[in-house]
Motif scaffolding. Structure first.
Motif, PDB file in Angstrom:
ATOM      1  N   ARG A 226       0.835  -1.212   0.000  1.00  0.00           N
ATOM      2  CA  ARG A 226       0.000   0.000   0.000  1.00  0.00           C
ATOM      3  C   ARG A 226       0.863   1.253   0.000  1.00  0.00           C
ATOM      4  O   ARG A 226       0.521   2.258  -0.625  1.00  0.00           O
ATOM      5  N   ASP A 227       1.993   1.201   0.724  1.00  0.00           N
ATOM      6  CA  ASP A 227       2.896   2.358   0.745  1.00  0.00           C
ATOM      7  C   ASP A 227       3.473   2.627  -0.638  1.00  0.00           C
ATOM      8  O   ASP A 227       3.685   3.786  -1.020  1.00  0.00           O
ATOM      9  N   VAL A 228       3.750   1.565  -1.400  1.00  0.00           N
ATOM     10  CA  VAL A 228       4.332   1.711  -2.732  1.00  0.00           C
ATOM     11  C   VAL A 228       3.276   2.161  -3.741  1.00  0.00           C
ATOM     12  O   VAL A 228       3.493   3.088  -4.537  1.00  0.00           O
ATOM     13  N   TYR A 229       2.102   1.510  -3.740  1.00  0.00           N
ATOM     14  CA  TYR A 229       1.100   1.719  -4.791  1.00  0.00           C
ATOM     15  C   TYR A 229      -0.003   2.700  -4.413  1.00  0.00           C
ATOM     16  O   TYR A 229      -0.695   3.215  -5.297  1.00  0.00           O
ATOM     17  N   GLY A 230      -0.203   2.939  -3.112  1.00  0.00           N
ATOM     18  CA  GLY A 230      -1.357   3.720  -2.671  1.00  0.00           C
ATOM     19  C   GLY A 230      -2.530   2.787  -2.410  1.00  0.00           C
ATOM     20  O   GLY A 230      -2.679   1.748  -3.048  1.00  0.00           O
ATOM     21  N   ARG A 231      -3.387   3.173  -1.458  1.00  0.00           N
ATOM     22  CA  ARG A 231      -4.477   2.295  -1.016  1.00  0.00           C
ATOM     23  C   ARG A 231      -5.450   1.964  -2.151  1.00  0.00           C
ATOM     24  O   ARG A 231      -5.842   0.810  -2.329  1.00  0.00           O
ATOM     25  N   GLU A 232      -5.835   2.965  -2.937  1.00  0.00           N
ATOM     26  CA  GLU A 232      -6.838   2.733  -3.979  1.00  0.00           C
ATOM     27  C   GLU A 232      -6.312   1.791  -5.063  1.00  0.00           C
ATOM     28  O   GLU A 232      -6.986   0.831  -5.456  1.00  0.00           O
ATOM     29  N   MET A 233      -5.090   2.059  -5.533  1.00  0.00           N
ATOM     30  CA  MET A 233      -4.525   1.194  -6.570  1.00  0.00           C
ATOM     31  C   MET A 233      -4.265  -0.202  -6.029  1.00  0.00           C
ATOM     32  O   MET A 233      -4.463  -1.202  -6.733  1.00  0.00           O
ATOM     33  N   PHE A 234      -3.832  -0.278  -4.764  1.00  0.00           N
ATOM     34  CA  PHE A 234      -3.602  -1.593  -4.167  1.00  0.00           C
ATOM     35  C   PHE A 234      -4.862  -2.445  -4.223  1.00  0.00           C
ATOM     36  O   PHE A 234      -4.834  -3.602  -4.648  1.00  0.00           O
ATOM     37  N   GLN A 235      -5.978  -1.879  -3.792  1.00  0.00           N
ATOM     38  CA  GLN A 235      -7.207  -2.660  -3.750  1.00  0.00           C
ATOM     39  C   GLN A 235      -7.662  -3.060  -5.151  1.00  0.00           C
ATOM     40  O   GLN A 235      -8.104  -4.185  -5.383  1.00  0.00           O
ATOM     41  N   ARG A 236      -7.533  -2.134  -6.101  1.00  0.00           N
ATOM     42  CA  ARG A 236      -7.970  -2.413  -7.463  1.00  0.00           C
ATOM     43  C   ARG A 236      -7.114  -3.497  -8.117  1.00  0.00           C
ATOM     44  O   ARG A 236      -7.633  -4.366  -8.826  1.00  0.00           O
ATOM     45  N   CYS A 237      -5.840  -3.472  -7.858  1.00  0.00           N
ATOM     46  CA  CYS A 237      -4.930  -4.390  -8.545  1.00  0.00           C
ATOM     47  C   CYS A 237      -4.743  -5.705  -7.814  1.00  0.00           C
ATOM     48  O   CYS A 237      -4.603  -6.751  -8.458  1.00  0.00           O
ATOM     49  N   PHE A 238      -4.714  -5.662  -6.493  1.00  0.00           N
ATOM     50  CA  PHE A 238      -4.284  -6.839  -5.745  1.00  0.00           C
ATOM     51  C   PHE A 238      -5.388  -7.488  -4.926  1.00  0.00           C
ATOM     52  O   PHE A 238      -5.238  -8.640  -4.503  1.00  0.00           O
ATOM     53  N   GLY A 239      -6.484  -6.775  -4.664  1.00  0.00           N
ATOM     54  CA  GLY A 239      -7.570  -7.375  -3.916  1.00  0.00           C
ATOM     55  C   GLY A 239      -7.189  -7.639  -2.472  1.00  0.00           C
ATOM     56  O   GLY A 239      -6.359  -6.933  -1.886  1.00  0.00           O
ATOM     57  N   SER A 240      -7.769  -8.675  -1.886  1.00  0.00           N
ATOM     58  CA  SER A 240      -7.537  -9.013  -0.478  1.00  0.00           C
ATOM     59  C   SER A 240      -6.482 -10.108  -0.366  1.00  0.00           C
ATOM     60  O   SER A 240      -6.493 -11.074  -1.123  1.00  0.00           O
ATOM     61  N   LEU A 241      -5.587  -9.950   0.599  1.00  0.00           N
ATOM     62  CA  LEU A 241      -4.577 -10.972   0.855  1.00  0.00           C
ATOM     63  C   LEU A 241      -5.116 -11.962   1.882  1.00  0.00           C
ATOM     64  O   LEU A 241      -5.496 -11.572   2.987  1.00  0.00           O
ATOM     65  N   ILE A 242      -5.151 -13.221   1.513  1.00  0.00           N
ATOM     66  CA  ILE A 242      -5.657 -14.265   2.384  1.00  0.00           C
ATOM     67  C   ILE A 242      -4.482 -14.967   3.054  1.00  0.00           C
ATOM     68  O   ILE A 242      -3.583 -15.474   2.353  1.00  0.00           O
ATOM     69  N   PRO A 243      -4.433 -15.012   4.379  1.00  0.00           N
ATOM     70  CA  PRO A 243      -3.336 -15.730   5.043  1.00  0.00           C
ATOM     71  C   PRO A 243      -3.321 -17.202   4.652  1.00  0.00           C
ATOM     72  O   PRO A 243      -4.366 -17.835   4.497  1.00  0.00           O
ATOM     73  N   ALA A 244      -2.124 -17.751   4.498  1.00  0.00           N
ATOM     74  CA  ALA A 244      -1.956 -19.178   4.208  1.00  0.00           C
ATOM     75  C   ALA A 244      -1.896 -19.957   5.516  1.00  0.00           C
ATOM     76  O   ALA A 244      -1.210 -19.540   6.461  1.00  0.00           O
ATOM     77  N   ALA A 245      -2.610 -21.064   5.576  1.00  0.00           N
ATOM     78  CA  ALA A 245      -2.596 -21.903   6.772  1.00  0.00           C
ATOM     79  C   ALA A 245      -1.195 -22.451   7.005  1.00  0.00           C
ATOM     80  O   ALA A 245      -0.626 -23.114   6.137  1.00  0.00           O
ATOM     81  N   GLU A 246      -0.628 -22.179   8.169  1.00  0.00           N
ATOM     82  CA  GLU A 246       0.766 -22.523   8.434  1.00  0.00           C
ATOM     83  C   GLU A 246       1.036 -24.010   8.283  1.00  0.00           C
ATOM     84  O   GLU A 246       2.106 -24.411   7.790  1.00  0.00           O
ATOM     85  N   GLU A 247       0.062 -24.856   8.668  1.00  0.00           N
ATOM     86  CA  GLU A 247       0.267 -26.301   8.608  1.00  0.00           C
ATOM     87  C   GLU A 247       0.302 -26.820   7.173  1.00  0.00           C
ATOM     88  O   GLU A 247       0.658 -27.983   6.929  1.00  0.00           O
ATOM     89  N   ARG A 248      -0.031 -25.953   6.200  1.00  0.00           N
ATOM     90  CA  ARG A 248      -0.007 -26.362   4.794  1.00  0.00           C
ATOM     91  C   ARG A 248       1.100 -25.630   4.027  1.00  0.00           C
ATOM     92  O   ARG A 248       1.047 -25.523   2.808  1.00  0.00           O
ATOM     93  N   CYS A 249       2.095 -25.157   4.750  1.00  0.00           N
ATOM     94  CA  CYS A 249       3.187 -24.392   4.145  1.00  0.00           C
ATOM     95  C   CYS A 249       4.519 -25.094   4.382  1.00  0.00           C
ATOM     96  O   CYS A 249       4.698 -25.835   5.349  1.00  0.00           O
TER      97      CYS A 249
END
Length: 329
Positions: free
Chosen positions: A119-142
């Motif tokens: 968000r600091d690099v792209y700005g909040r609005e562009m971040f949401q438009r381009c990248f959407g929501s970040l979903i955490p990965a379940a640690e036991e499957r990593c």
């Protein structure tokens, strides 16, 4: 910068076991991920953003597979154009394991800092438009990967190669059977529109925050020691006989570093990033016109401006990091 949220994704078959998928980020032909198949098992190398995940699931079925056949989700590093969709894809692929560089994996499990940094690099609005929501990965499957580790995909073996330089958590994957190297950002940016007489034009990508030119040169040595016949670039597409083109990338890495060091010697911090961007663009225009004198400046600027802006930000961070290290003694 735009992306096609949920749209059907374009793809090409690189060989019988490998598809190059255009994620649509920024523009067509800019950002890819790869789908590999062997003996009923699938692996994604890079994923694009969360916005791409519906399209990736459609594509799996279009090719006659199911999400349950995905064994590996393999980001080359955790920058969001490569790994932003990894957590979301993992949720849909119940038998998959997310494996990436051990330094980057914590950001997949808890993406809060990664999200804020983007968000600091792209700005909040562009971040949401381009990248959407970040979903955490379940640690036991990593799975955290270290240099030289091997992953099984059907009858194939994928070798993980630690390749810092663009980022300190960057790794490439080498498929020995096909001699294909999946390079993420470690083989730079290939603009197919600038190819001339069968010769590609490559530019380094120095996006924030961990550019290290000396480490990158050593990483290229490691990559080329594998004798790859095909480099599969995220930006963009497969490039045959990459050993023929490594000198061009090395020159671009050095050019970026030299431009930054010239700014460092000038000692003026105010407006530095803007000056870096102008100098990088002028250098790139000169290099492209030497490569292909028929290409107009306007066309070059349209293709390169966004990446040049990110590169200048990364070089500015690199210079700040060098100064901090000097002051620390």
């Amino acid at each position: 910068m735009t992306t096609m949220a949920g749209d059907k994704l374009a793809f090409t078959e690189t060989d019988a076991h490998n598809w190059c998928i255009d994620t649509g980020l920024n523009r067509p032909g800019h950002t890819a991920c790869y789908l590999l198949h062997d003996s009923g098992e699938l692996a994604f190398i890079d994923t694009g953003t969360s916005n791409n995940v519906p399209g990736l699931l459609i594509l799996i079925r279009e090719l006659g597979f199911t999400p349950e056949q995905v064994r590996w989700i393999l980001p080359t590093h955790v920058h969001l154009d490569h790994a932003g969709g990894a957590g979301a894809l993992l949720k849909h692929c119940k038998n998959a394991v997310l494996a990436t560089h051990h330094k980057g994996l914590p950001h997949m499990i808890d993406p809060a800092r990664l999200q804020q940094g983007a968000r600091d690099v792209y700005g909040r609005e562009m971040f949401q438009r381009c990248f959407g929501s970040l979903i955490p990965a379940a640690e036991e499957r990593c799975l955290a990967l270290h240099d030289g580790e091997r992953l099984s995909l059907g009858k194939r073996r994928l070798y993980f190669i630690d390749t810092p330089g663009h980022a300190n958590h960057h790794g490439c994957f080498f498929d020995q059977e096909s001699a294909s190297l999946y390079t993420g950002d470690s083989f730079g940016l290939h603009y197919r529109e600038l190819d001339h007489q069968g010769i590609p034009w490559l530019m380094a990508t120095t996006t924030p925050v961990a550019f290290d030119p000396a480490s990158w040169m050593k990483s290229l040595d490691k990559m080329m020691a594998m004798q790859p016949e095909l480099a599969c670039l995220t930006h963009f597409g497969p490039l045959r006989q990459p050993g023929n083109w490594q000198r061009q990338l090395r020159e671009s890495i050095q050019s970026h570093a030299d431009i930054a060091l010239q700014e460092e010697r000038a000692g003026v911090k105010e407006g530095r990033q803007q000056r870096l961007a102008r100098a990088l663009l002028e250098a790139a225009v000169t290099q492209v016109r030497q490569h292909n004198p028929d290409i107009s400046r306007d066309h070059i600027e349209r293709l390169l401006t966004d990446d040049i802006h990110l590169n200048s930000q990364g070089l500015d961070v690199w210079l700040a990091r060098r100064e901090k290290k000097r002051l620390a003694g």
